[in-house]
Design an enzyme around this catalytic site. Sequence first.
Site, short mmCIF file in Angstrom:
data_model
loop_
_atom_site.label_atom_id
_atom_site.label_comp_id
_atom_site.label_asym_id
_atom_site.label_seq_id
_atom_site.Cartn_x
_atom_site.Cartn_y
_atom_site.Cartn_z
N GLY A 12 -25.55 -29.39 -1.40
CA GLY A 12 -26.31 -29.61 -2.64
C GLY A 12 -25.49 -29.16 -3.85
N LEU A 14 -23.99 -30.69 -6.14
CA LEU A 14 -24.06 -31.44 -7.41
C LEU A 14 -25.40 -31.22 -8.09
CD1 LEU A 14 -22.46 -34.79 -6.14
CD2 LEU A 14 -21.32 -32.75 -7.05
N GLY A 15 -26.23 -30.38 -7.51
CA GLY A 15 -27.57 -30.15 -8.06
C GLY A 15 -27.57 -29.08 -9.16
N GLN A 16 -28.79 -28.70 -9.57
CA GLN A 16 -28.94 -27.79 -10.71
C GLN A 16 -28.25 -26.45 -10.45
OE1 GLN A 16 -32.87 -26.32 -11.49
NE2 GLN A 16 -32.45 -25.90 -13.65
N ASP A 56 -24.33 -35.76 4.40
CA ASP A 56 -25.77 -35.71 4.59
C ASP A 56 -26.01 -34.50 5.51
OD1 ASP A 56 -28.30 -35.92 5.61
OD2 ASP A 56 -28.13 -38.00 6.28
N TYR A 146 -43.57 -28.02 0.40
CA TYR A 146 -42.37 -27.27 -0.01
C TYR A 146 -42.54 -25.78 0.31
CZ TYR A 146 -38.96 -25.40 -3.44
OH TYR A 146 -37.94 -24.73 -4.07
N LYS A 150 -40.46 -23.49 2.97
CA LYS A 150 -39.73 -22.29 2.56
C LYS A 150 -40.22 -21.07 3.36
CE LYS A 150 -36.84 -24.01 -0.43
NZ LYS A 150 -35.41 -24.06 -0.13
C1 AKB Z 1 -39.99 -25.99 -8.08
O1 AKB Z 1 -40.67 -25.99 -9.13
O2 AKB Z 1 -40.25 -26.68 -7.10
C2 AKB Z 1 -38.83 -25.02 -7.98
C3 AKB Z 1 -39.25 -23.70 -7.39
C4 AKB Z 1 -40.01 -22.74 -8.17
O3 AKB Z 1 -38.92 -23.46 -6.26
N1 AKB Z 1 -38.26 -24.82 -9.28
#
Ligand code: AKB
Length: 321
Positions: A12, A14-16, A56, A146, A150
């Site tokens: 990742g 190239l990401g933020q 990938d 998400y 995590k």
């Molecule tokens: C998102 O908003 O999904 C992320 C995070 C807080 O993990 N920036």
Amino acid sequence: MESYTEKILITGALGQIGTELTNRLVEIHGADNVVASGLDKWQEGISSAGHYERLDVTNTKLVRQVIKDYEITTVYHLASLLSGTSEKQPLFAWKLNLEPLIDFCEMAKEGLIKKIFWPSSIAVFGKGIPKENVGQEVVLNPTTVYGISKMAGEKWCEYYFDKYGVDVRSIRYPGLISWKTPAGGGTTDYAVEIFYKAIEDGKYTSFISEDTAMPMLYMDDAIEATLKLMDAPKESLTVRSSYNLGGMSFTPKQLAEEIRKEIPGFEISYEPDFRQAIADSWPASIDDSTAKNDWKLSYNFGISEMTQDMIKNLRIKLGKN
Ligand code: AKB
């Protein structure tokens, strides 16, 4: 302490976070010791790293080959789908956010690599948890795919450390604010978009309501915190799931007031979308005293310093100075 030359792979890249972390790792370790990877095709100037691999991360065979070819010792595994995008592709989010992490832990268990960094998020907390000053050890109750990915990832990190001594380290990042590379698909992204719109149009419509506070962190502080955690002696770490990081906390309304100090006519309106429910399930502020004790976490940017720095740099980037 064991001493060896670090050879680093960043997924990742190239990401933020990846773009800025790559730059710092190149400064510290030299371009030749850093391999950036991402989904984009290689092109001149794609990364400051000395090497770039189109990769990938769900392709285990290829990832293992890259690890072997470059004799990688340390992996910063950043490739992930953020909260907003994950809700649109839940099964893919689960696969991408979990499986490569477990593959890297397996590689560390086999002795192929020595150290892993993996980002978790404030998304792990979820519903029914007190809003303010949320501690390191509270019960996790995520309601987004998400957050669930995590939380599970954190547990895998802890498991691999407890069972096999795998040195995997992690931070629960709050919303990250930066000007070099745009964020993509997160709930906290309003706090980045707002700056582009303030400079380009003088107004912004926020998808988060005016009084919703969330924890945020300026990218410079996020990068320094990540490097500090990775440099900390193993013995000083008491958390092997993921460390709380609080940064600063503010609402869209408070951020707009801060922006108005630099851009006086700036106007904000509010049209909350599906991400409002996600924000409502997240903490407003975080207790990060464990990270402060264990590896001396500290910050240089509050809301004013961050706002001034964002506007100064974005004006130059957008040619609006
Ligand atoms: C998102 O908003 O999904 C992320 C995070 C807080 O993990 N920036």
